[in-house]
Design an enzyme around this catalytic site. Structure first.
Site, PDB file in Angstrom:
ATOM      1  N   HIS A 179     -12.766   1.110 -21.791  1.00  0.00           N
ATOM      2  CA  HIS A 179     -13.915   0.762 -21.130  1.00  0.00           C
ATOM      3  C   HIS A 179     -13.922   1.979 -19.633  1.00  0.00           C
ATOM      4  O   HIS A 179     -14.894   2.071 -19.117  1.00  0.00           O
ATOM      5  CB  HIS A 179     -13.982  -0.575 -20.532  1.00  0.00           C
ATOM      6  CG  HIS A 179     -14.567  -1.342 -21.997  1.00  0.00           C
ATOM      7  ND1 HIS A 179     -14.000  -2.607 -22.064  1.00  0.00           N
ATOM      8  CD2 HIS A 179     -15.491  -1.149 -22.694  1.00  0.00           C
ATOM      9  CE1 HIS A 179     -14.548  -3.105 -23.187  1.00  0.00           C
ATOM     10  NE2 HIS A 179     -15.299  -2.108 -23.642  1.00  0.00           N
ATOM     11  N   GLU A 207       0.666  -1.118  -0.064  1.00  0.00           N
ATOM     12  CA  GLU A 207       0.166   0.054   0.016  1.00  0.00           C
ATOM     13  C   GLU A 207       0.598   1.443  -0.120  1.00  0.00           C
ATOM     14  O   GLU A 207       0.632   2.321   0.694  1.00  0.00           O
ATOM     15  CB  GLU A 207      -0.858   0.128   1.263  1.00  0.00           C
ATOM     16  CG  GLU A 207      -1.693  -1.370   1.357  1.00  0.00           C
ATOM     17  CD  GLU A 207      -2.865  -1.524   0.407  1.00  0.00           C
ATOM     18  OE1 GLU A 207      -3.026  -0.621  -0.660  1.00  0.00           O
ATOM     19  OE2 GLU A 207      -3.253  -2.514   0.184  1.00  0.00           O
TER      20      GLU A 207
END
Ligand SMILES: [Zn+2]
Ligand SMILES: [Zn+2]
Length: 319
Positions: A186, A88
Site C-alpha cells: 500500500h 527519537e
C-alpha cells in the site's frame, strides 16, 4: 550483560507508549533510569516524551553537539543508574549513537533506543539509524498494522487533499496527522486507507462518490469515483453489482425481479438504497463470486488446540 537495543517502528505505532511503559517498569522496581530525547522533537514541548494515550515523562533534550556518554556518566556518578533510555534516536547524530554504545561497553549499562527506521521515501531515516542498525545488539520491531490488516512497515506522507508526497523534507516533526503507516504494497500504491481518506474528505478534499438514486455523497475509499464505504455498487440495466466498499453487494449481483422501479437510477447506488429495494422484495441475488469457493476446513477443537493461533493461521493463509 548490558546491551544496546534498537526498538524501531513506523509512525503512530505507540513507540513512545512502549518506551514510557518500559521506564515505568524500571521505576516501579525502584530503579533510576535516564531518559534522553532530541531537541528536534518539540511536539509536546522540548525535553518531554509524551504518548498519545496520555502518559508523559520529562527527558533530557540533547542537541547535536551534546555528548550523551558524558551526560550519562556524570548522572550515573551522582546516583547509580539502572538503564539509559533514548527516544527519537533517528534525530541523533551517528556520534551520539556511538556514545550510546559506549554507555553499554564502558559503563556496563543497558541502553535502549526507540526511533523510526524508515522515512516516507522508503529509505533509512538518517545516518544515526544506519549507525544504530550497525551497532545494536538487539533490534526489535514495535508492531502495528496497515489499514488492510497486514503488518505496517512503511510510512506514507500525504497532502491535505490526499495526494501522496514522495519527495522533499524528511526531517519534519509536528505533522504527524498527515503521515500514515502502511504495508509495503500500500506504500507503493500510495493508498492511505479509508480512515485517512475519510479525514481528507471531512476536511473538504478528496474524491466523492454520489449515489445516483438518493444523491447522498460518500467519501471515496480508493480515490475511485465509484467506490466508497457503503456505496460501492452500480445499477446497470436491471442488475446491481457491487464490490469492496459495499456491505450488501460486495462481490455479488442482484437483479430487479419486477422491473426497475422509478426511484432506482442507473449508475452508482448506495447500500441504503439497495437495502430498501431488498426490504420491498424487489431484488433477488443472482450470483456471488464467493459461491464457488470451496468450503473452509474446520479445525477440530480439543484441549491442545490454541484457537487464537488457528484463527490467526487461517487469516494469514487467506491474506
Ligand atoms: Zn496494506
Ligand atoms: Zn442511495
Amino acid at each position: 550483560m548490558a546491551k544496546l537495543y534498537f526498538n524501531y517502528s513506523v509512525m503512530n505505532a505507540g513507540k513512545s507508549a512502549h518506551l514510557l511503559l518500559v521506564r515505568h517498569n524500571y521505576i516501579e522496581n525502584g530503579d533510576k533510569v535516564l531518559l534522553f530525547t532530541s531537541v528536534k522533537d518539540d511536539r509536546s514541548g522540548v525535553g518531554k516524551v509524551a504518548s498519545r494515550i496520555g502518559i508523559s515523562a520529562e527527558a533530557v533534550a540533547v542537541s547535536p553537539e551534546d555528548d550523551i556518554f558524558d551526560i550519562a556518566q556524570e548522572m550515573n556518578a551522582e546516583t547509580p543508574v539502572t538503564a539509559v533510555l533514548v527516544d527519537e534516536v533517528q534525530f541523533m547524530t551517528p556520534e551520539q549513537v556511538y556514545q550510546m554504545s559506549e554507555i553499554v561497553d564502558s559503563l556496563g549499562l543497558p541502553c535502549l533506543a526507540w526511533g523510526l527506521k524508515n522515512n516516507f521515501q522508503g529509505q533509512l531515516f538518517s545516518p544515526a539509524v544506519e549507525t544504530i542498525l550497525a551497532l545494536a545488539d538487539e533490534i526489535n520491531l514495535i508492531k502495528t498494522v496497515c489499514h488492510c490488516g497486514k503488518r505496517a512497515t512503511m510510512i506514507l506522507k500525504y497532502n491535505p487533499d490526499g495526494s501522496i508526497v514522495r519527495n522533499g523534507e524528511v526531517v519534519e516533526t509536528g505533522g504527524e496527522s498527515r503521515y500514515v503507516s502502511v504495508c509495503r504494497a500500500h506504500w507503493k500504491e500510495g493508498n492511505i486507507g479509508p480512515r485517512a481518506r475519510k479525514a481528507v474528505f471531512d476536511a473538504g478534499y478528496g474524491t466523492r462518490v454520489v449515489c445516483q438514486s438518493c444523491e447522498t455523497v460518500f467519501p471515496s475509499i480508493y480515490g475511485d469515483p465509484e467506490q466508497a464505504g457503503d456505496c460501492a455498487a452500480k445499477l446497470e440495466g436491471d442488475k446491481i453489482s457491487g464490490y469492496f466498499g459495499s456491505t450488501i453487494a460486495d462481490a455479488c449481483e442482484f437483479h430487479f425481479v419486477r422491473g426497475v422501479p422509478e426511484d432506482a437510477k442507473q449508475g452508482v447506488i448506495c447500500d441504503a438504497c439497495i437495502r430498501g429495494h431488498l426490504q420491498e422484495g424487489r431484488l433477488l441475488r443472482v450470483s456471488s463470486w464467493f459461491d464457488n469457493d470451496p468450503p473452509r476446513d474446520r479445525v477440530p477443537v480439543s484441549t491442545d488446540v490454541d484457537i487464537l493461533e488457528e484463527v490467526a493461521k487461517s487469516v494469514e493463509e487467506r491474506a
